[in-house]
Design a protein around this motif. Structure first.
Motif, PDB file in Angstrom:
ATOM      1  N   TYR A   1       0.816  -1.212   0.000  1.00 35.13           N
ATOM      2  CA  TYR A   1       0.000   0.000   0.000  1.00 35.13           C
ATOM      3  C   TYR A   1       0.852   1.266   0.000  1.00 35.13           C
ATOM      4  CZ  TYR A   1      -3.200  -3.595   1.611  1.00 35.13           C
ATOM      5  OH  TYR A   1      -3.923  -4.751   1.718  1.00 35.13           O
TER       6      TYR A   1
ATOM      7  N   ASP B   1       0.736   3.744  -3.296  1.00 32.62           N
ATOM      8  CA  ASP B   1      -0.468   4.572  -3.386  1.00 32.62           C
ATOM      9  C   ASP B   1      -0.458   5.643  -2.304  1.00 32.62           C
ATOM     10  OD1 ASP B   1      -3.277   4.919  -4.594  1.00 32.62           O
ATOM     11  OD2 ASP B   1      -3.697   4.772  -2.450  1.00 32.62           O
TER      12      ASP B   1
ATOM     13  N   ARG C   1      -8.272   7.219  -5.888  1.00 32.12           N
ATOM     14  CA  ARG C   1      -8.453   5.849  -6.346  1.00 32.12           C
ATOM     15  C   ARG C   1      -8.922   5.020  -5.169  1.00 32.12           C
ATOM     16  NH1 ARG C   1      -3.627   7.538  -8.255  1.00 32.12           N
ATOM     17  NH2 ARG C   1      -2.499   6.379  -6.683  1.00 32.12           N
TER      18      ARG C   1
END
Length: 337
Positions: A161, A164, A323
């Motif tokens: 993660y 992002d 996103r």
């Protein structure tokens, strides 16, 4: 009329949102086993029935606090809250999981969702329907989100993660810098030059590599020139020319202030840089407070209208950064079935 229409729309949206929250909570069958309850919650998540999934995951955690699915249910509950747009509940659930399971192999997912919840909280309810300029809003939640993503990337640099989170941090950093410039121009308009210079210097010193650094230098130059601090103004101008030769405030190598100086002050006000100023007497029954309130009201109306007109670029920037996360790709407990 535009302001009244905006307030009416906001009221209707809030009423609808409150009405949806008052829906009766689903009753979970008390005879369900731990596995059955977990499987039903998983089916709800797969079908994007997040309200029902939240109810079942909470029931699972309370009925079987030491069961095989307890930790997984706590983690899935963070996601269910987030998808239900209950950002405060999602952040609280994430904080609780991090506190109870700091060594969990998937605790990075809790950090990630906590940052996402703050990221969405900053946008607010109205911004989902209206193209508001995010750089003019209170950046409190944006700062929280940035700090939470920073914790994730520093503690778990190899997390799946992390990429992002880093991309969102770039967006949030730019947003915070733009907000500082917006506030600096507000101070320039009101001839609060020391406060404007401090805001510009903060961007230059602490928010490097953002598009607003050039704007911060321009604010510093303008504020220093207004205060006749020529040496500081010259140093800032040379820095701007060297690093941002194409900045809009530079025309043929000369600095052009963005804000026009309203030089209607008396000779006493000019001589004391506005510290001592004589003002004309007020009409009978009028007060300075009433004048200030009316002025602030008119400025707020104009800012709302400007926000509604210019929102396209900001909305595109938010959508590119926004996103939505997917559910955790792992679920080691399914291997136990």
């Amino acid at each position: 009329m535009h302001l009244k229409h905006l307030l009416l729309i906001a009221s209707l949206v809030l009423i609808a949102a409150c009405g949806s929250k008052k829906e009766k909570e689903e009753v979970v069958d008390e005879n369900l086993s731990e596995t059955e309850l977990y499987q039903q919650a998983q089916n709800d998540l797969n079908n994007e029935n997040f309200g029902s999934a939240t109810t079942k995951l909470k029931a699972l955690e309370s009925r079987y606090p030491f069961g095989r699915y307890a930790e997984q249910a706590q983690l899935e509950l963070i996601y269910a809250y987030y998808k239900s747009q209950e950002t405060d509940a999602s952040r609280s659930a994430a904080e609780r999981f991090i506190r109870l399971h700091p060594q969990h192999p998937n605790v990075d997912y809790a950090y990630y969702l906590k940052g996402l919840a703050s990221f969405d909280q900053d946008r607010g309810l109205l911004s989902r329907f209206l193209p508001l300029d995010m750089t003019k809003r209170d950046p409190g939640a944006a700062r929280d989100s940035f700090n939470e993503f920073a914790q994730l990337t520093s503690r778990f640099p190899n997390s799946r993660y992390a990429p992002d989170a880093k991309a969102r941090m770039v967006y949030l950093r730019n947003l915070l810098a733009a907000y500082e410039i917006h506030v600096a121009h507000y101070y320039l308009k009101r001839e609060a030059y020391v406060a404007a210079a401090n805001r510009g210097r903060y961007v230059v010193e602490n928010l490097q590599e953002t598009p607003a650094v050039g704007d911060g230098l321009a604010v510093m130059i303008e504020a220093y020139q207004r205060m006749t601090l020529d040496e500081l103004a010259t140093t800032s101008l040379e820095t701007l020319k060297l690093n941002y030769p194409d900045h809009p405030s530079l025309q043929n190598g000369q600095f052009v202030p963005l804000e026009e100086e309203d030089d209607n002050r008396s000779w006493l006000g000019k001589a004391t840089l506005g510290l001592i100023e004589s003002k004309p007497p007020l009409p009978p029954g009028e007060t300075r407070a009433n004048q200030d309130i009316r002025r602030m009201y008119e400025e707020a109306r104009q800012e709302i209208r400007a926000d509604l007109k210019q929102g396209e670029e900001t909305r595109e920037a938010v959508e590119s950064a926004d996103r939505k996360p997917k559910r955790a790709w792992w679920n080691p407990l399914r291997l136990l079935d």
